[in-house]
Design an enzyme around this catalytic site. Structure first.
Site, PDB file in Angstrom:
ATOM      1  N   LYS A  58      36.653 -30.669  21.911  1.00  0.00           N
ATOM      2  CA  LYS A  58      35.535 -30.465  20.796  1.00  0.00           C
ATOM      3  C   LYS A  58      34.411 -29.856  21.224  1.00  0.00           C
ATOM      4  CE  LYS A  58      33.651 -33.165  16.750  1.00  0.00           C
ATOM      5  NZ  LYS A  58      33.409 -34.374  16.333  1.00  0.00           N
ATOM      6  N   CYS A 100      36.737 -31.707  13.423  1.00  0.00           N
ATOM      7  CA  CYS A 100      35.875 -32.318  12.375  1.00  0.00           C
ATOM      8  C   CYS A 100      34.718 -31.520  12.332  1.00  0.00           C
ATOM      9  CB  CYS A 100      35.556 -33.648  13.171  1.00  0.00           C
ATOM     10  SG  CYS A 100      34.672 -34.992  11.892  1.00  0.00           S
ATOM     11  N   GLU A 151      41.584 -37.059  13.886  1.00  0.00           N
ATOM     12  CA  GLU A 151      40.551 -37.474  14.936  1.00  0.00           C
ATOM     13  C   GLU A 151      40.613 -38.762  15.175  1.00  0.00           C
ATOM     14  OE1 GLU A 151      35.891 -36.199  16.014  1.00  0.00           O
ATOM     15  OE2 GLU A 151      36.318 -36.554  14.183  1.00  0.00           O
TER      16      GLU A 151
END
Length: 285
Positions: free
Chosen positions: A128, A168, A55
């Protein structure tokens, strides 16, 4: 009459070599891409057929809003061209952890992961979905200030099987991965990708536990590429990029600093675990 094969299903695939690239990204996009290029080349020399960047591999700015200044339109931009070119040059599947993409809001971006095939063609885009928020003492994070949440789970097909994309904070939401594997052959995904920039605090407490849990419950491999060290902007990330097998065993890990973690997605191992403990077939809900 029903045929009963002598070997578990799925073993017709060949072992597939993968690599997680760990960086300690700075504030200069040009410098970051140059370093990423070196690490991609290192992964390719090691035989990787798929490489995963972390990321924010293109930039970790001094301020949360810095990413908005380098956002790209869908389909073109220096980071997207870099990824397509690197995939094509090294003839590998390449997943760019995340880069900031235009979302229609002047103050926010999508935090986007892009997958390219060995021809340099984009095969998947994932924005995301889950946005990180954490407050403890002087630590304060609220991604929603500069990021717009995506809405659509994404997976793509590669030589190793079905590949689930995530980023994440998504790691804390197991329903995302079960949903991506549902409705195909009852066996779920073969590989989960996890590019991340876990904080030192949350990474030390939960990173490995969560990665192993996602591998065990989905009976698949998990490839995690992390930011790992003290960054130019003062932030410290946990690192520990790793590859986890379907039984939850660690196949390789890099605690801190830049480098590459390499390993193999073994279809025979995947099939063995699922045949010995057919938990995916035992699902009720």
């Amino acid at each position: 009459m029903t045929a009963h094969p002598s070997s578990p299903p799925g073993t017709h695939r060949s072992p597939f070599h993968v690599a997680a690239i760990q960086t300690v990204t700075g504030t200069s996009p040009d410098d970051n891409l140059a370093r990423a290029d070196e690490l991609i080349a290192e992964a390719a020399r090691g035989g990787a057929q798929l490489a995963l960047l972390p990321e924010y591999f293109a930039m970790m700015g001094r301020h949360e809003s810095d990413k908005v200044a380098i956002r790209e339109q869908d389909g073109d931009g220096p980071v997207q061209r870099f990824l397509a070119d690197a995939a094509r040059r090294h003839r590998m599947w390449l997943v760019g952890g995340t880069l900031p993409m235009w979302c229609g809001d002047d103050k926010r971006v999508y935090n986007t992961s892009l997958a390219f095939d060995p021809h340099g063609q984009r095969v998947a885009r994932y924005d995301k979905i889950h946005l990180f928020g954490f407050t403890r003492g002087e630590e304060n994070y609220d991604e929603a200030r500069t990021i717009l949440a995506g809405k659509t789970p994404v997976a793509f097909d590669a030589p190793c099987g079905r590949v689930a994309m995530s980023v994440c904070y998504d790691l804390r939401f197991p329903e995302l991965y079960r949903g991506l594997g549902a409705g195909r052959d009852g066996q779920g995904v073969s590989l989960i990708l996890m590019p991340a920039a876990f904080t030192y605090t949350t990474g030390q407490a939960h990173w490995e536990i969560l990665l192993r849990a996602r591998a065990i419950e989905n009976q698949c491999y998990v490839l995690a590429a992390a930011q790992g060290g003290k960054h130019e902007n003062g932030r410290r990330t946990w690192g520990h990029s790793m590859l986890v097998d379907p039984w939850g065993e660690l196949m390789g890990v890099l605690p801190e600093g830049e480098g590459v973690v390499a390993g193999v997605i073994d279809p025979a191992r995947l099939a063995e675990v699922r045949q010995n403990l057919p938990a995916l077939r035992h699902r009720v809900l």
